[in-house]
Write a protein that holds these residues in place. Structure first.
Motif, PDB file in Angstrom:
ATOM      1  N   ASP A 120       0.807  -1.239   0.034  1.00 19.41           N
ATOM      2  CA  ASP A 120       0.150   0.025  -0.173  1.00 19.41           C
ATOM      3  C   ASP A 120       0.813   1.243   0.010  1.00 19.41           C
ATOM      4  OD1 ASP A 120      -1.622  -2.234   0.724  1.00 19.41           O
ATOM      5  OD2 ASP A 120      -2.315  -1.570   2.478  1.00 19.41           O
ATOM      6  N   ASP A 121       2.012   1.347   0.734  1.00 21.06           N
ATOM      7  CA  ASP A 121       2.682   2.547   1.033  1.00 21.06           C
ATOM      8  C   ASP A 121       3.873   2.373   0.138  1.00 21.06           C
ATOM      9  OD1 ASP A 121       3.546   0.687   2.514  1.00 21.06           O
ATOM     10  OD2 ASP A 121       4.520   1.944   4.120  1.00 21.06           O
ATOM     11  N   ALA A 122       4.025   1.579  -0.690  1.00 18.92           N
ATOM     12  CA  ALA A 122       5.268   1.209  -1.511  1.00 18.92           C
ATOM     13  C   ALA A 122       5.517   2.507  -2.496  1.00 18.92           C
ATOM     14  CB  ALA A 122       5.337   0.207  -2.327  1.00 18.92           C
ATOM     15  N   LEU A 123       6.622   2.851  -2.590  1.00 17.45           N
ATOM     16  CA  LEU A 123       7.183   3.724  -3.713  1.00 17.45           C
ATOM     17  C   LEU A 123       7.092   3.126  -5.162  1.00 17.45           C
ATOM     18  CD1 LEU A 123       8.775   6.527  -4.018  1.00 17.45           C
ATOM     19  CD2 LEU A 123      10.905   5.174  -3.895  1.00 17.45           C
ATOM     20  N   LYS A 124       6.318   3.494  -6.063  1.00 18.84           N
ATOM     21  CA  LYS A 124       6.319   3.036  -7.287  1.00 18.84           C
ATOM     22  C   LYS A 124       7.260   3.419  -8.218  1.00 18.84           C
ATOM     23  CE  LYS A 124       1.754   1.530  -6.336  1.00 18.84           C
ATOM     24  NZ  LYS A 124       1.781   1.599  -5.316  1.00 18.84           N
ATOM     25  N   ILE A 125       7.868   2.594  -8.696  1.00 17.53           N
ATOM     26  CA  ILE A 125       8.987   2.826  -9.865  1.00 17.53           C
ATOM     27  C   ILE A 125       8.751   1.910 -10.969  1.00 17.53           C
ATOM     28  CG2 ILE A 125      11.595   2.951 -10.156  1.00 17.53           C
ATOM     29  CD1 ILE A 125      11.762   2.962  -6.833  1.00 17.53           C
ATOM     30  N   LYS A 126       8.996   2.479 -12.153  1.00 20.53           N
ATOM     31  CA  LYS A 126       8.934   1.808 -13.316  1.00 20.53           C
ATOM     32  C   LYS A 126      10.230   1.462 -14.029  1.00 20.53           C
ATOM     33  CE  LYS A 126       6.849   1.952 -18.122  1.00 20.53           C
ATOM     34  NZ  LYS A 126       6.082   2.794 -18.961  1.00 20.53           N
ATOM     35  N   VAL A 127      10.491   0.203 -13.969  1.00 22.50           N
ATOM     36  CA  VAL A 127      11.995  -0.223 -14.706  1.00 22.50           C
ATOM     37  C   VAL A 127      11.700  -0.722 -15.898  1.00 22.50           C
ATOM     38  CG1 VAL A 127      14.249  -1.487 -14.300  1.00 22.50           C
ATOM     39  CG2 VAL A 127      12.770  -0.216 -12.156  1.00 22.50           C
ATOM     40  N   THR A 128      12.280  -0.222 -17.152  1.00 24.99           N
ATOM     41  CA  THR A 128      12.253  -0.872 -18.372  1.00 24.99           C
ATOM     42  C   THR A 128      13.749  -1.297 -18.849  1.00 24.99           C
ATOM     43  OG1 THR A 128      10.564   0.877 -18.829  1.00 24.99           O
ATOM     44  CG2 THR A 128      11.220  -0.443 -20.766  1.00 24.99           C
ATOM     45  N   ALA A 129      13.671  -2.505 -19.177  1.00 25.03           N
ATOM     46  CA  ALA A 129      15.151  -2.918 -19.402  1.00 25.03           C
ATOM     47  C   ALA A 129      15.298  -2.902 -20.894  1.00 25.03           C
ATOM     48  CB  ALA A 129      15.430  -4.386 -19.174  1.00 25.03           C
TER      49      ALA A 129
END
Ligand code: CUA
Length: 338
Positions: A120-129
């Motif tokens: 719920d409180d997670a930091l959202k990060i998009k990682v693209t390889a």
């Protein structure tokens, strides 16, 4: 080398894998610690079994020698002599079943606990390889709060980070051993990986799935920071690139914007908005270039710009022919992007 020195050298090699920037046994996060516990359990169970096998083997050799010394082995000895052997074999089979059962159960529950962790409180990060670098995007409350960087992942200590994993071309795999387990990045599919760092420090992530010529040079520089430092870093990343200030930097800026560079790379606050290659807005604040292929320095950056193919053969950055003074100017401009 004496025998003792050989043993010491072997121990150094063995124990070197237990700590460091890229070591699964040196856990700096919840997920790595949990997986480490499972590893320790497997080590003890398998180590115990292995020890038993060696004891039985030594006993068998000892018995055979003594039997040979006493009298030649005779076939068809009575069932009374085989009774203890049958008991031992039965016990051995039972022990293996119990051992495998314990390991299966532990694996199942640890896998479930990792999968069901709260996000719920997670930091959202998009990682693209992509071949062969990492695009890292931090989603913000508004579009102008979005931070885009490349080949570096910064995380605040103590806060879960939920990585949304994408792939642009082929299958890659993200592994930061100190922080957690591996997860594949698959084209056309979104996977996720939760990391909860517990110790500040600099760690090294690595692509863990063979993805082509430069698979080995596809590293991710991961830093776990205290939350205040992370907030400052994020704010700093939101600022547009500094304007060139010296004549050389201004010349470098012109070369960048008028050449092919701007078609592939983005520098926020300038006309360069290419999306094919890494975002360069704050390139000079990173610790490495070309996904860990070289440490960051003016000279390494210039080498890279002069001939990217000699630094990382097969990568998709073309060679742009420049005179020495233009090369220095371009390097000076990029080196000003702190
Ligand atoms: Cu990407 Cu291996």
């Amino acid at each position: 080398m004496s025998g003792r020195k050989h043993i010491c050298a072997a121990l150094v090699v063995l124990l070197a894998g237990c700590s460091g920037q890229q070591a699964a046994l040196d856990a700096a996060g919840d997920q790595a610690a949990t997986i480490g516990d499972l590893w320790t359990l497997m080590l003890w169970v398998c180590g115990f079994m292995y020890l038993l096998v060696l004891i039985f083997l030594a006993h068998a050799i000892w018995r055979a020698r003594h039997a040979l010394d006493a009298e030649p082995l005779t076939h068809g000895s009575g069932s009374r002599a085989e009774h203890p052997l049958r008991m031992a074999l039965g016990g051995w089979v039972g022990l293996i079943v119990v051992g495998l059962f314990v390991l299966s159960l532990a694996t199942f529950f640890i896998d479930r606990s990792l999968a069901q962790a709260r996000t719920d409180d997670a930091l959202k990060i998009k990682v693209t390889a992509a071949q062969w670098w990492w695009k890292v995007e931090y989603e913000g409350m508004a579009p102008d709060q979005r931070v885009v960087t490349a080949n570096e992942l910064r995380l605040p200590v103590g806060q879960p980070a939920l990585l949304e994993l994408h792939a642009e071309d082929v299958i890659h795999s993200l592994w930061i051993p100190n922080l957690g387990g591996k997860e594949d990045l698959i084209p056309g599919r979104i996977n996720s990986l939760l990391l909860t760092p517990r110790r500040e420090g600099e760690y090294r992530g690595q692509c863990a799935e063979f993805c082509g010529l430069q698979h080995a040079k596809m590293a991710l520089d991961a830093t776990v920071m205290n939350p205040d430092a992370f907030t400052r870093w994020r704010q700093q990343q939101l600022t547009p690139a500094p304007a060139p200030s010296t004549p050389e930097q201004i010349r470098g800026h012109e070369i960048f914007m008028s050449g092919p560079c701007a078609a592939c790379h983005q520098i926020a606050g300038t006309p360069a908005s290419g999306q094919t290659g890494p975002n360069l807005t704050h390139l000079a604040s990173r610790r490495t270039i070309a996904a860990g292929a070289r440490p960051y320095s003016f000279e390494d950056l210039r080498d890279w710009l002069r001939d990217p193919q000699s630094v990382k053969p097969g990568n998709h950055m073309p060679v742009v022919q420049l005179s020495d003074s233009d090369l220095n100017a371009l390097t000076a401009y990029l080196d000003s992007l702190k």
